[in-house]
Structure formats: C-alpha cells, structure tokens
Write an enzyme that holds these catalytic residues in place. Sequence first.
Site, mmCIF file in Angstrom:
data_model
loop_
_atom_site.group_PDB
_atom_site.id
_atom_site.type_symbol
_atom_site.label_atom_id
_atom_site.label_comp_id
_atom_site.label_asym_id
_atom_site.label_seq_id
_atom_site.Cartn_x
_atom_site.Cartn_y
_atom_site.Cartn_z
ATOM 1 N N ASP A 191 -1.485 -9.315 3.054
ATOM 2 C CA ASP A 191 -1.594 -9.462 4.406
ATOM 3 C C ASP A 191 -1.972 -10.469 4.770
ATOM 4 O O ASP A 191 -1.087 -11.276 5.486
ATOM 5 C CB ASP A 191 -3.435 -9.171 4.362
ATOM 6 C CG ASP A 191 -4.194 -8.409 6.186
ATOM 7 O OD1 ASP A 191 -3.654 -8.626 6.779
ATOM 8 O OD2 ASP A 191 -4.507 -7.515 6.023
ATOM 9 N N HIS A 246 1.345 -10.575 6.485
ATOM 10 C CA HIS A 246 0.864 -10.542 8.295
ATOM 11 C C HIS A 246 1.022 -11.762 8.898
ATOM 12 O O HIS A 246 1.780 -11.681 10.036
ATOM 13 C CB HIS A 246 -0.192 -9.719 8.509
ATOM 14 C CG HIS A 246 0.223 -8.544 7.803
ATOM 15 N ND1 HIS A 246 -1.067 -7.223 7.808
ATOM 16 C CD2 HIS A 246 1.083 -7.859 6.983
ATOM 17 C CE1 HIS A 246 -0.552 -6.142 6.615
ATOM 18 N NE2 HIS A 246 0.032 -6.416 6.768
#
Length: 512
Positions: free
Chosen positions: A288, A322
């Site tokens: 993430d 991300h």
Amino acid sequence: MLKKLFASGTSACFEFDNTNPYYNPCGKYTVFLNGEKAAESDANVFSLFNLTPDTEYVVTVSCEDSSLYFHTEKESAVVDLKALGAKGDGVTDDTYYIQMAIDSCPAGGRVYVPAGTYYTRPIVLKSDITLELAKGATLLGSVKEEDYPYIPARIYEGGKEVVMASWEGDPWDCHQSFVSAFRQKNIKIVGEGTINGNADNSTWWATPKGRKVARPRLVFLNQCNNVVFHGVTCKNSGAWNLHPFFSDNLGFYDVKVQNPYTGPNTDGLDPESCDKVDIVGCVFSVGDDCVAIKAGKIYMAKTYHTPANHHTLRNNLFQDGHGAIVLGSEMSGGIKNLTVSQCLFRHTDRGLRIKTRRGRGKEAIIDGVKFENIKMENVITPLVVNMYYFCDPDGHTEAVWSREAKPVDDTTPYIGEFLFKDIDCEDCECMCAYFDGLVEQPIGSITLENVHFGFKADAKPAKPAMLEFVRDYCKEGIYIDNVKSVTLKNVTFEGVEGDTIIKKNCGNISIG
C-alpha cells in the site's frame, strides 16, 4: 562530509552531507572502523553493528579524507535470550522467554536476540531498554488469530477516555499488535535481524475487510516517547507495518520495510498525530502506501487537537507501493512542518500524494510543506493533491464528489502552500501532476521549481488519483483545478501528448 545520526551501545548510523537522492554521488565506497575494513555501501546512509558499549571509535570512508570520532552508549546489563532457554528453532513457542527477557532487563540494559528463528505470540516492550536482533535473528509471528488478543478501542482513566486501539483514524477495537508499547519511553530496537509478522502464512490477508476487530499492526507504539528503530527489517505485517500513535521523538534509521505488493493495507510506516519524527536512510517496498503521515479523523481532531508535526524524511528509497510519501487521508488534526528531501522513488503508483476530502474538518490543515531533491523512476503519476478522495463508508456519496460549492464550515479541510523543487521524474505513464482542490476551498498555492517530467514510450493509460468520475490519462501534462496560485519555474516536459498545462478553475499562473 560525514555525520553521525545515531549510536546505541552496539550499533551506529551515519549519513553523508550532500544533495544526491539516496545514493552517494561517488558510487561504491568502503567504510573503515579504527582502520579496519568494516562495511561497503553505495548509499548516503550506512550502519555499523557488533560494536562494544562505552567505547570510542573512529570511522573513515574511502570517498572522503576526513575522520569522524564517536562513542557508543554505556549499558547496565545484557540479557541473552538463548541463555534464558529460548530455542530459536522456528517451531517452539518462545514467547515466554522473550517476554521474560524484556521484563527482567534492568533500565539501561540490552535484550540480545542471537541468530535463530523465534516463533512467538505478541510481545510488549517496556521503557529504558534496547532490543537487539543480531544478524540472522528473526522474531516470527504466530499464524493463529486467537493468539492476538482483543484490545478495546477505549478505556477510561479517572473518567477520561484513553484510546487504546485505532484503525484508519478512529478509535477501533483491534487485535493486539505483534510488537507493542503503551506509554513507554527510551526504547531502542537495533540490529541486522528481522521482525516478521508471518501474515503471508496466516488468514489476515485472506479476509482483510468487514472485520469487527481490526487486524494487528506489526508494531504499534501508543503514547510513547524517545523510540528509535535502527537497521532492522520489518516484514509481512497483518496490516500496517509500523504505526506510531500520539508518540513523540521517534527515529527510524536504515530500516527496511518489506511486504508483497499484494498484501492488503500493508502500509510501511504511518506516524499518526506524532511530533518530531525522523525517517532517514530507510528502504520501503510494500502493498500500500510506503509512508503515510496521518492525524486522525474528525472525532480525534476535535477531542485531542494533535497534528502531525516536525517530520523529516531524507535519503530514503521507496520501491513499489501505491504511494511513496502520502499525507492523509486521515489528517483531521492537520499536518505541518514537513520536509522531504533526497528521496528516490521507483515503481510506485504515485510519488508525492496528498489526499483529503470534505468531512475531515476545519483543523485538517496542511500547510508549509516542502519536497526537494527527489528522483522518480517509473512512477505512474509523480505529484497528486486530491481533495475528493473517496474513502470511508460515505466516500462515494454526492457530499464527497460534488463539484457544486458547499458551505465552508467545521467539516471543511484546507490545503495551503506546497513547494516542489529540484525533482526529476523519468518514465512516467499517466500524467505529470494532478492538483484538484475543493470548489469552496481551493488549494492555496503550488510552486514547481526545477522540475522535469519525462514519459515512457509505451506508457499505459491510468487514473491519476482515487476519486469519482476521473477519466484515464496517458502521457498528459499538469492538471490544475481550484488552485489559487500556481508558479512554474524551469519546469520541463518530454513526451507529453497534448497540452502541458490543463487548466480549469485556477487563479494566477506564473510560468518562467
């Protein structure tokens, strides 16, 4: 010039003073300790281990003529984990011995974890000790969910609320984190070993959503002070890897954080409502956001009024993930005094990413943020400021995505001044930058100075930010909507198809 960042009794960390992102401009160099070869590196930050406490050393490097003297810390005692009876065979449950070592270690002492794999249930740290993980030592988490006890979101102390557990910016019942501390101080976690949550072999990632009790963090520091992580590797967390919460004076030096890209919500390091956080010389590769700086949702902001303050990120490498460095989206307490410099981003979806939304509140202020001397390689969209981020249960509602002006009230966030300087972005795909402010509360000012954007020849379309109704872009320029002032000074483009500036509702734009 060489400077010391940190020294414990048995380890030390150093940094070169230059402006190059992450890597040393001289290339590979040799480190000498008291005249003997001790290490090799090519980074601006390097570490030394297996030192003797309370000892004077001199360090020199092959790429400089100067010498640096430093002294390791004294220590009161050493508690050897295997001497207590821990097996370290990766199968036997060693929790009892690990916790006993920590609990019995006197103030100023060191818990030494020699090479081996120590299968364990959650452990709790205490004040005034050093936990040293030797090279080849691994704390390996249990794969049984029942071994991670339930921690209530709140307890009450003299009638006053104390938040014991949190998830995504609100008090929330959680499973106990693999390593945790509550109201402790003067803790060091050092060495070349590994803290492995073992989530890749458990059920945490298979069922990440819909839980009434949130997944455990790898490390959770709640209301702690003076904590340093140096050298260790943190990996395979059940949820976020490192989560300091309402904690102050934190240092993360030459730390490695590793999770597979498929690990859900496995952020690398998320300091939340913390003050004075240094993140220097670290390497992140996660599932993430690599580093997400947070300050809670609106309940926490109204109740505790605690911003994220005085954070410094320097000479870090962000690979995959991300977002490389992210502000928000839970930032209701505000983010201020943030400096990011000399960082290298590789293969992240977004580079410098700011995300917020209506509902974060009037204390949700991000202002005076500087990003300088940064190199990006294969980052899909390098710069993103998004005030329509579609998070939370109501994230896809009209109240969040509407382009009609809403009243500016106690729920409206504010984004002020941003400086992006000396940034080189190569092999982008989607677009150069995406700046999207609220209709009723535009972004204050954005300055880009000495910034270069270059695109891959075979770039693929993608969405630049996470918000409703955004289209795919490919090889496009700088999108600007609802920004009061934009200054572009020596900004260059290579491979852009179409307009380099995509302007909608915007105030003054200065291009020079």
